[in-house]
Design a protein around this motif. Structure first.
Motif, PDB file in Angstrom:
ATOM      1  N   ALA A 186     -65.176   1.412  60.433  1.00  0.00           N
ATOM      2  CA  ALA A 186     -64.697   0.143  60.977  1.00  0.00           C
ATOM      3  C   ALA A 186     -63.519  -0.334  60.130  1.00  0.00           C
ATOM      4  O   ALA A 186     -63.539  -0.202  58.895  1.00  0.00           O
ATOM      5  N   PRO A 187     -62.471  -0.898  60.764  1.00  0.00           N
ATOM      6  CA  PRO A 187     -61.309  -1.355  60.000  1.00  0.00           C
ATOM      7  C   PRO A 187     -61.673  -2.360  58.899  1.00  0.00           C
ATOM      8  O   PRO A 187     -61.127  -2.298  57.802  1.00  0.00           O
ATOM      9  N   GLN A 188     -62.625  -3.246  59.188  1.00  0.00           N
ATOM     10  CA  GLN A 188     -62.995  -4.246  58.168  1.00  0.00           C
ATOM     11  C   GLN A 188     -63.704  -3.600  56.978  1.00  0.00           C
ATOM     12  O   GLN A 188     -63.594  -4.076  55.854  1.00  0.00           O
ATOM     13  N   ASP A 189     -64.403  -2.476  57.208  1.00  0.00           N
ATOM     14  CA  ASP A 189     -65.025  -1.749  56.091  1.00  0.00           C
ATOM     15  C   ASP A 189     -63.947  -1.082  55.237  1.00  0.00           C
ATOM     16  O   ASP A 189     -64.020  -1.099  54.011  1.00  0.00           O
ATOM     17  N   LEU A 190     -62.936  -0.498  55.896  1.00  0.00           N
ATOM     18  CA  LEU A 190     -61.833   0.099  55.154  1.00  0.00           C
ATOM     19  C   LEU A 190     -61.127  -0.980  54.329  1.00  0.00           C
ATOM     20  O   LEU A 190     -60.843  -0.771  53.144  1.00  0.00           O
ATOM     21  N   LEU A 191     -60.883  -2.113  54.939  1.00  0.00           N
ATOM     22  CA  LEU A 191     -60.218  -3.227  54.250  1.00  0.00           C
ATOM     23  C   LEU A 191     -60.963  -3.608  52.973  1.00  0.00           C
ATOM     24  O   LEU A 191     -60.361  -3.766  51.914  1.00  0.00           O
ATOM     25  N   LYS A 192     -62.298  -3.712  53.082  1.00  0.00           N
ATOM     26  CA  LYS A 192     -63.122  -4.061  51.916  1.00  0.00           C
ATOM     27  C   LYS A 192     -63.093  -2.965  50.850  1.00  0.00           C
ATOM     28  O   LYS A 192     -62.946  -3.245  49.669  1.00  0.00           O
ATOM     29  N   ALA A 219     -67.300   6.122  50.420  1.00  0.00           N
ATOM     30  CA  ALA A 219     -67.921   5.518  51.608  1.00  0.00           C
ATOM     31  C   ALA A 219     -69.452   5.617  51.523  1.00  0.00           C
ATOM     32  O   ALA A 219     -70.153   4.655  51.849  1.00  0.00           O
ATOM     33  N   LYS A 220     -69.953   6.763  51.070  1.00  0.00           N
ATOM     34  CA  LYS A 220     -71.406   6.941  50.929  1.00  0.00           C
ATOM     35  C   LYS A 220     -71.974   5.992  49.877  1.00  0.00           C
ATOM     36  O   LYS A 220     -72.985   5.341  50.101  1.00  0.00           O
ATOM     37  N   LYS A 221     -71.316   5.940  48.727  1.00  0.00           N
ATOM     38  CA  LYS A 221     -71.776   5.097  47.623  1.00  0.00           C
ATOM     39  C   LYS A 221     -71.802   3.619  48.035  1.00  0.00           C
ATOM     40  O   LYS A 221     -72.713   2.888  47.653  1.00  0.00           O
ATOM     41  N   ALA A 222     -70.818   3.210  48.820  1.00  0.00           N
ATOM     42  CA  ALA A 222     -70.732   1.813  49.270  1.00  0.00           C
ATOM     43  C   ALA A 222     -71.670   1.542  50.461  1.00  0.00           C
ATOM     44  O   ALA A 222     -71.754   0.417  50.941  1.00  0.00           O
ATOM     45  N   LYS A 223     -72.345   2.597  50.927  1.00  0.00           N
ATOM     46  CA  LYS A 223     -73.269   2.501  52.069  1.00  0.00           C
ATOM     47  C   LYS A 223     -72.574   1.928  53.316  1.00  0.00           C
ATOM     48  O   LYS A 223     -73.121   1.109  54.043  1.00  0.00           O
ATOM     49  N   VAL A 224     -71.353   2.412  53.542  1.00  0.00           N
ATOM     50  CA  VAL A 224     -70.558   2.002  54.694  1.00  0.00           C
ATOM     51  C   VAL A 224     -70.812   2.997  55.827  1.00  0.00           C
ATOM     52  O   VAL A 224     -70.785   4.213  55.600  1.00  0.00           O
ATOM     53  N   ALA A 225     -71.040   2.475  57.016  1.00  0.00           N
ATOM     54  CA  ALA A 225     -71.230   3.344  58.178  1.00  0.00           C
ATOM     55  C   ALA A 225     -69.929   4.108  58.430  1.00  0.00           C
ATOM     56  O   ALA A 225     -68.861   3.506  58.531  1.00  0.00           O
TER      57      ALA A 225
END
Length: 157
Positions: free
Chosen positions: A138-144, A8-14
């Motif tokens: 966010a669900p859409q971030d998990l999906l990605k 998650a950190k590497k992908a810069k996802v909140a």
């Protein structure tokens, strides 16, 4: 730090990480997270690994209060049937122990399906890769991040 959090950190996802003291006597890891973190039961999701057509592993992510429908996940995956995977197989493929299986940062990337109810939430909680550790995103971030698909996965009452 777990592989899930690192991804998650590497992908810069909140995201945010929530930790609680895991009780070894707890019968449901997901419901324990709901209780100890004071969360809505519809916002906390469990990660289940199934075996499709007796050969391929796949992941189903569903609300902790629900039961995974083997028919629904098989249909979503285009398989004839699905069964729960053996614990040793789950741990080998994901690199996580049961009760701490995260959909993120698994050793082997498995085909992943997220129950479509996740789309109704602004954020959801999934295991961050250890018992007593949840990651909110966010669900859409998990999906990605898992290259997944939404599908109806839960048994109808």
């Amino acid at each position: 730090m777990t592989p899930a959090i690192n991804l998650a950190k590497k992908a810069k996802v909140a995201h945010s990480v929530h930790e609680y003291t895991h009780d070894t006597a707890s019968e449901s890891y997901g419901l324990e997270a709901v209780e100890k973190l004071g969360l809505d039961v519809h916002q906390v999701f469990k990660t289940l690994v199934v075996k499709l057509d007796a050969e391929t592993l796949a992941v189903g992510i569903i609300p902790v209060s629900e039961k995974l429908s083997m028919k629904q996940i098989a249909k979503a995956a285009g398989a004839k049937k699905a069964n729960m995977a053996e614990p040793a197989e789950v741990e080998r493929a994901t690199g996580y122990v049961l009760g701490g299986v995260s959909p993120l940062g698994q050793k082997k990337r498995l085909k992943t399906f997220i129950d479509d109810s996740a789309q109704q939430q602004s954020s959801i909680f999934v295991s961050a890769g250890r018992r007593g550790l949840e990651i909110e995103l966010a669900p859409q971030d998990l999906l990605k991040l898992v290259n997944g698909k939404y599908a109806a996965l839960c048994q109808k009452a």
